[in-house]
Design a protein around this motif. Structure first.
Motif, PDB file in Angstrom:
ATOM      1  N   PRO A 160      50.301  41.235  41.350  1.00  0.00           N
ATOM      2  CA  PRO A 160      49.827  42.611  41.508  1.00  0.00           C
ATOM      3  C   PRO A 160      48.300  42.652  41.558  1.00  0.00           C
ATOM      4  O   PRO A 160      47.631  41.882  40.870  1.00  0.00           O
ATOM      5  CB  PRO A 160      50.350  43.301  40.242  1.00  0.00           C
ATOM      6  CG  PRO A 160      51.483  42.460  39.775  1.00  0.00           C
ATOM      7  CD  PRO A 160      51.145  41.056  40.152  1.00  0.00           C
ATOM      8  N   ALA A 177      49.748  48.988  44.582  1.00  0.00           N
ATOM      9  CA  ALA A 177      48.890  49.063  43.398  1.00  0.00           C
ATOM     10  C   ALA A 177      48.386  50.486  43.192  1.00  0.00           C
ATOM     11  O   ALA A 177      48.329  50.983  42.065  1.00  0.00           O
ATOM     12  CB  ALA A 177      47.721  48.098  43.547  1.00  0.00           C
ATOM     13  N   SER A 181      55.726  44.876  38.995  1.00  0.00           N
ATOM     14  CA  SER A 181      54.671  45.468  39.820  1.00  0.00           C
ATOM     15  C   SER A 181      53.357  45.589  39.068  1.00  0.00           C
ATOM     16  O   SER A 181      52.324  45.882  39.665  1.00  0.00           O
ATOM     17  CB  SER A 181      55.098  46.851  40.318  1.00  0.00           C
ATOM     18  OG  SER A 181      55.331  47.719  39.222  1.00  0.00           O
ATOM     19  N   SER A 213      50.629  45.666  49.578  1.00  0.00           N
ATOM     20  CA  SER A 213      50.334  45.331  48.187  1.00  0.00           C
ATOM     21  C   SER A 213      49.253  46.241  47.621  1.00  0.00           C
ATOM     22  O   SER A 213      49.320  46.641  46.460  1.00  0.00           O
ATOM     23  CB  SER A 213      49.895  43.865  48.087  1.00  0.00           C
ATOM     24  OG  SER A 213      50.923  42.998  48.533  1.00  0.00           O
TER      25      SER A 213
END
Length: 301
Positions: free
Chosen positions: A216, A248, A162, A244
């Protein structure tokens, strides 16, 4: 090098009628000459491990079969290019050839030299062999290329976790293979040899999603937040999913780099203390915050 080719331009005058008004319109017809391109596929797909040796033998074979014209080879990355570059000098059959390499980390003038080739004159036995990554896929016309050898592989950036990314060698997409094929047949007839089976080529992905959708997006999200901009604009401007962006932000919140998870996020310069929120900072505050972000993010990714 340029992607331009010789074109025939014909300008004519046409009449246009709009709401009863008649006016002349200049219409330009552009015809681009094309040349025949033939394609061969390997019986079986060549693996990355065997790529350099197999491509070297193909180059020697075609150098004998095709008496004129340059050879453009596509490989996945600088390492196989450098290895093949050295290997080609061991073949006496290639003494009439000049070998060039082209990949993004090379100086610009070295890449330019690889792409700037003269068109071979009839009977000219000297040829250039250009070993390139996908830097040569688009917007490049190398005059006199008679053969494209496509490894059928390309390097793409993928998510490792991630918070980090990795370069991975993958099967080339149909879009990339079509672009590579288009590097010949522009100034002369051409041939393409794809180092995978026709069946595998047909099963290749049509294209890969843009990089921003594969990796990421912590750094872009940070840049938006640090200027008090809504990071979800990224999802509206690109094909990126909001999930996404939210993922983050979760990483940033977990590491005390930002506070808040609502529509209006607050950037923090003092960790989790809450000081220096985005509503009241000056340019100097922003500069200091940017330095701190760079330090803290580099330790994460």
């Amino acid at each position: 090098a340029s992607a331009t080719v010789n074109v025939n331009i014909e300008k004519k005058k046409w009449l246009r009628v709009v709401d009863g008004d008649i006016s002349q319109v200049a219409v330009t017809n552009i015809s681009i000459p094309s040349h025949e391109i033939t394609t061969n596929y390997h019986e079986t797909t060549v693996s990355e491990k065997d790529l350099v040796d197999a491509m070297a033998l193909l180059i020697v074979k075609y150098n004998t079969m095709m008496p004129e014209g340059h050879i453009l080879c596509f490989l996945p990355g600088s390492t196989p290019i450098d290895t093949l570059y050295d290997k080609l000098f061991t073949f006496p059959e290639l003494q009439n050839c000049s070998v060039f390499a082209a990949y993004s980390s090379l100086p610009y003038d070295v890449i330019e030299e690889a792409f700037t080739q003269s068109v071979p004159t009839p009977g000219d036995k000297h040829r250039s062999i250009i070993l390139a990554t996908d830097v040569a896929e688009t917007s490049v016309t190398i005059p006199g290329v008679c053969l494209v050898i496509d490894s059928g592989l390309q390097r793409i950036v993928k998510a490792r976790s991630s918070t980090s990314t990795m370069l991975s060698t993958s099967r080339a997409s149909k879009f990339s293979m079509a672009q590579r094929r288009g590097r010949t047949g522009r100034t002369n007839p051409g041939h393409v040899h794809v180092m995978m089976s026709a069946r595998d080529a047909e099963a290749a992905p049509t294209y890969y999603p843009p990089e921003i959708c594969r990796v990421p997006v912590i750094s872009p999200v940070l840049r938006f937040i640090s200027t008090d901009a809504d990071p979800f604009i990224l999802a509206r401007w690109t094909r990126l999913r909001e999930h996404s962006v939210r993922q983050a932000i979760e990483v940033l919140v977990a590491n005390n780099i930002v506070v808040g998870y609502d529509e209006y996020l607050t950037a923090v310069s003092g960790g989790a203390s809450g000081e220096g929120s985005g509503d009241n900072w000056s340019d100097s505050d922003s500069s200091e915050y940017g330095k701190e972000l760079a330090t803290r993010v580099s330790s994460m990714v």
